[in-house]
Design an enzyme around this catalytic site. Structure first.
Site, short mmCIF file in Angstrom:
data_model
loop_
_atom_site.label_atom_id
_atom_site.label_comp_id
_atom_site.label_asym_id
_atom_site.label_seq_id
_atom_site.Cartn_x
_atom_site.Cartn_y
_atom_site.Cartn_z
N ASP A 228 0.83 -1.21 0.00
CA ASP A 228 0.00 0.00 0.00
C ASP A 228 0.86 1.26 0.00
O ASP A 228 1.82 1.37 0.76
CB ASP A 228 -0.90 -0.02 1.24
CG ASP A 228 -1.87 1.14 1.26
OD1 ASP A 228 -2.71 1.22 0.36
OD2 ASP A 228 -1.77 1.98 2.18
N GLU B 2 1.32 -0.19 -4.94
CA GLU B 2 0.51 0.99 -5.25
C GLU B 2 1.41 2.21 -5.10
O GLU B 2 2.01 2.41 -4.04
CB GLU B 2 -0.67 1.12 -4.29
CG GLU B 2 -1.50 2.37 -4.59
CD GLU B 2 -2.27 2.89 -3.38
OE1 GLU B 2 -3.20 3.67 -3.59
OE2 GLU B 2 -1.95 2.51 -2.24
#
Length: 290
Positions: free
Chosen positions: A60, A97
């Site tokens: 993330d 990401e």
């Protein structure tokens, strides 16, 4: 918690607490230059692959990692996972990401990249969403034309060294020489749906015909397609951002961070569901009878 956690709960020697620490999730950021921090995170990642036999890990918001080490933590992690794959005979993957449009993430370590297997290409989503939903708010102001959508189908980064009005600076770098299967695209994910004020899916924002066009472009794009849970049947339930943080300080930091982020989209505070309210979670559950 790490040994050495400070009494005031600020993270002690393992976390920054200066200007580098500010994030949308609170004001503590791990010090990735410390060997103890790197070992802890490395061991955790390998645990999921080895003990729980996960096929891969999605990392993330790697753009929020502040690491000034000669060997970036992501490069080290990719090397560790490659070693695990060689030893175990499995093929696990790392997918990042990132908000930087930086191809070094997925370049091989031999080419002085980090060696991550794939990264999300959000420009594809932004280009497709802005055209279908006629949305020019927030970061969508950088998109909105068929030319942007055509560019996203031709290259994973629409902004690859060009000027971004939203960021007010030149942004991105061309992903030259990198195969398209190093990029993951979608029209819906937990961020792009859950980070809307009311958690609307694409089917709530456009007609069914337009939602089908979106699905076709995602599936037939030259990149790896990603489907969001419930997208298979155009689920009617929203997906609103919900949390169950025990620490009230963290819960409040998340609330305020989201309200601040949403200000750029013109959304009213009263329209944003409280992520800590159980009703927010219940509204977001899939209805399997559909």
């Amino acid at each position: 918690q790490f040994d050495g956690w400070s009494e005031d709960g600020k993270g002690g020697i393992y976390f920054y607490n200066d200007a580098r620490a500010s994030t949308p999730w609170g004001d503590n950021r791990p010090d990735y230059g410390r060997s103890e921090v790197r070992q802890y995170l490395r061991d955790n990642a390998l645990m999921w692959l080895r003990d729980y036999r996960a096929d891969g890990l999605r990392l993330d918001a790697v753009h929020a990692i502040h690491d000034e080490s000669a060997t970036h933590f992501l490069e080290q992690l990719a090397a560790e996972v490659a070693g695990f794959n060689a030893q175990s005979g499995r093929r696990t993957v790392l997918i990042a990401e990132s908000d930087f449009n930086d191809p070094r993430l997925v370049r091989s370590r031999e080419q002085f990249g980090f060696g991550i297997d794939a990264q999300w290409a959000d420009d594809f989503h932004h280009a497709l969403h802005s055209v279908l939903a006629r949305d020019a708010s927030g970061y969508y102001e950088d998109f909105g034309t068929i030319a942007h959508l055509a560019a996203a189908l031709a290259s994973p980064f629409v902004y690859d060294g060009s000027y971004s009005r939203h960021r007010k600076r030149t942004f991105g770098r061309p992903p030259a020489g990198i195969q398209n299967n190093s990029f993951v695209v979608g029209i819906q994910n937990h961020d792009q749906v859950g980070n809307r004020a009311r958690g609307e899916r694409i089917g709530h924002l456009v007609s069914q015909r337009e939602a089908m066009i979106a699905a076709a472009l995602v599936i037939l794009s030259p990149y790896v397609p990603m489907l969001f849970a419930g997208e298979e049947w155009n689920a009617s339930s929203p997906f609103q951002y919900f949390t169950a943080h025990i620490e009230e300080e963290l819960a409040n930091a998340v609330r305020e961070g989201r309200l601040s982020e949403f200000a750029a989209f013109g959304w009213k505070r009263e329209d944003i569901p409280d992520p800590q309210d159980e009703a927010t979670f219940m509204r977001s559950k899939l209805m399997w009878r559909e």
